[in-house]
Design a protein around this motif. Structure first.
Motif, short mmCIF file in Angstrom:
data_model
loop_
_atom_site.label_atom_id
_atom_site.label_comp_id
_atom_site.label_asym_id
_atom_site.label_seq_id
_atom_site.Cartn_x
_atom_site.Cartn_y
_atom_site.Cartn_z
N PRO A 49 -11.08 49.30 15.05
CA PRO A 49 -11.91 48.04 15.73
C PRO A 49 -13.45 48.07 15.58
N ASP A 50 -13.83 46.77 15.48
CA ASP A 50 -15.14 46.34 15.24
C ASP A 50 -15.29 45.14 16.16
N ALA A 51 -16.25 45.33 17.24
CA ALA A 51 -16.56 44.32 18.18
C ALA A 51 -17.04 43.08 17.45
N ALA A 52 -17.73 42.95 16.29
CA ALA A 52 -18.01 42.00 15.75
C ALA A 52 -16.99 41.06 14.99
N VAL A 53 -15.96 41.78 15.14
CA VAL A 53 -14.51 41.24 14.15
C VAL A 53 -13.65 41.14 15.33
N PRO A 54 -13.48 40.00 16.31
CA PRO A 54 -12.53 40.11 17.52
C PRO A 54 -10.92 40.50 16.79
N GLU A 55 -10.71 39.90 15.66
CA GLU A 55 -9.29 40.17 15.38
C GLU A 55 -8.93 41.62 15.11
N SER A 56 -9.94 42.42 14.87
CA SER A 56 -9.82 44.01 14.71
C SER A 56 -9.43 44.70 16.14
N MET A 57 -9.96 43.82 17.14
CA MET A 57 -9.70 44.74 18.30
C MET A 57 -8.62 44.70 18.98
N PRO A 58 -8.10 45.97 19.81
CA PRO A 58 -6.99 45.72 20.33
C PRO A 58 -6.80 44.81 21.45
N ARG A 59 -5.65 44.62 21.77
CA ARG A 59 -5.57 43.63 22.99
C ARG A 59 -5.80 44.82 24.12
N LEU A 60 -6.39 44.23 25.25
CA LEU A 60 -6.51 45.06 26.44
C LEU A 60 -5.25 44.72 27.29
N PRO A 61 -4.80 45.90 28.04
CA PRO A 61 -3.83 45.74 29.27
C PRO A 61 -4.12 44.75 30.16
N LYS A 62 -3.24 44.24 30.65
CA LYS A 62 -3.53 43.11 31.89
C LYS A 62 -3.25 43.75 33.37
N SER A 99 3.11 55.45 31.08
CA SER A 99 3.01 54.35 29.86
C SER A 99 3.84 54.22 29.04
N GLY A 100 4.72 52.81 29.35
CA GLY A 100 5.82 52.75 28.39
C GLY A 100 5.46 51.37 27.50
N ARG A 101 6.30 50.81 26.99
CA ARG A 101 6.19 49.55 26.00
C ARG A 101 5.45 48.42 26.95
N ARG A 102 6.10 48.20 28.02
CA ARG A 102 5.56 47.14 28.81
C ARG A 102 4.81 47.53 30.16
N TYR A 103 4.86 48.68 30.46
CA TYR A 103 4.19 48.75 31.96
C TYR A 103 3.52 50.12 32.01
N ALA A 104 2.23 50.37 32.65
CA ALA A 104 1.77 51.35 32.70
C ALA A 104 1.00 51.69 34.07
N SER A 105 1.01 53.12 34.60
CA SER A 105 0.44 53.23 35.74
C SER A 105 -0.80 54.35 35.56
N VAL A 106 -1.90 53.94 36.35
CA VAL A 106 -3.03 54.86 35.97
C VAL A 106 -3.49 55.34 37.33
N HIS A 107 -4.00 56.55 37.35
CA HIS A 107 -4.88 56.89 38.62
C HIS A 107 -6.24 57.24 38.26
N LEU A 162 0.28 45.52 32.76
CA LEU A 162 1.04 44.95 31.80
C LEU A 162 0.58 45.44 30.46
N MET A 163 1.31 46.39 29.51
CA MET A 163 0.94 46.39 28.21
C MET A 163 0.93 45.36 27.24
N PRO A 164 0.07 45.29 26.40
CA PRO A 164 0.05 44.02 25.36
C PRO A 164 1.21 44.16 24.37
N GLN A 165 1.85 43.33 23.81
CA GLN A 165 3.05 43.11 23.21
C GLN A 165 2.53 42.88 21.89
N ASP A 166 3.25 43.55 20.71
CA ASP A 166 2.80 43.27 19.28
C ASP A 166 3.11 41.90 19.24
N GLY A 167 2.27 41.47 17.92
CA GLY A 167 2.66 39.98 17.58
C GLY A 167 1.91 38.85 18.56
#
Length: 167
Positions: A95-108, A134-142, A162-167
Motif C-alpha cells: 500500500p502507498d497512500a499516494a497511489v489510492p488504488e494500492s490501498m486496501p479498502r477499509l471495513p465499514k 473476523s469472517g468474510r463479511r462481518y467482524a467484531s472488535v473490542h 462490514l468487511m470489504p468484498q473483493d472486486g
C-alpha cells in the motif's frame, strides 16, 4: 513473494511503510494526530494530547467525540492490519497512500458502542484493539483506552464491521 531469509531491515521497512500508508490515507486520523506504535503484528494507538481535543475546559477533559473517534480508528486500523497481514508479509501488496488504488479498502462500521469509564485527562492516550471475530463479511472488535496506567481504562468500546468484498 518475499524470500524466507529476507533481511530484517526490509521486513521492518515494509511493515512500517504499510502502517504509515494506512494511517496517512485518512485525513481525520492525521488531524487528530493519531499514530501507531508497532511491535511485530501488535499495534498500540497513540493519541498525543493537543488543546484542540478538550471538550470541557472546566474539567478539562478530552471531548467524548474525540474519544469515540480514537477508539473507532483503533478498531478499524487493527482490523485492516490483521486482514492484510499475510499478503503484506508475502510481499503481495504494498500500500502507498499516494497511489489510492494500492490501498486496501477499509471495513465499514455497522455499530459502535462506547463505554466512557472516566474523564479523559489532558494528556496522551493509548488504545489497543482485539479482533474478537473476523469472517468474510462481518467482524467484531473490542477496544480499550487508557492514559497513565494500562489497567485503569478511561474508555472501552465494541464495534461490528462490514468487511470489504473483493472486486
Amino acid at each position: 513473494m518475499s524470500p524466507r531469509n529476507e533481511p530484517l531491515d526490509a521486513i521492518k521497512s515494509r511493515r512500517n511503510n504499510t502502517l504509515n500508508a494506512l494511517v496517512t490515507s485518512v485525513p481525520y486520523i492525521r488531524w487528530l494526530g493519531i499514530g501507531f506504535d508497532r511491535r511485530g503484528d501488535e499495534l498500540t494507538a497513540v493519541l498525543p494530547f493537543d488543546q484542540k481535543l478538550i471538550g470541557n475546559p472546566m474539567l478539562p477533559a478530552i471531548h467524548g467525540g474525540v474519544t469515540a473517534a480514537f477508539l473507532e480508528v483503533t478498531a478499524i486500523v487493527e482490523l485492516t492490519w490483521t486482514a492484510i497481514w499475510e499478503d503484506m508479509e508475502q510481499g503481495r501488496i504494498a500500500p502507498d497512500a499516494a497511489v489510492p488504488e494500492s490501498m486496501p479498502r477499509l471495513p465499514k462500521t455497522i455499530d459502535f458502542t462506547v463505554d466512557y469509564l472516566r474523564s479523559g485527562l489532558p494528556r496522551d492516550a493509548y488504545a489497543r484493539a482485539r479482533v474478537v471475530r473476523s469472517g468474510r463479511r462481518y467482524a467484531s472488535v473490542h477496544v480499550e483506552a487508557w492514559q497513565d496506567q494500562r489497567q485503569k481504562l478511561f474508555a472501552q468500546a465494541t464495534g461490528h464491521f462490514l468487511m470489504p468484498q473483493d472486486g
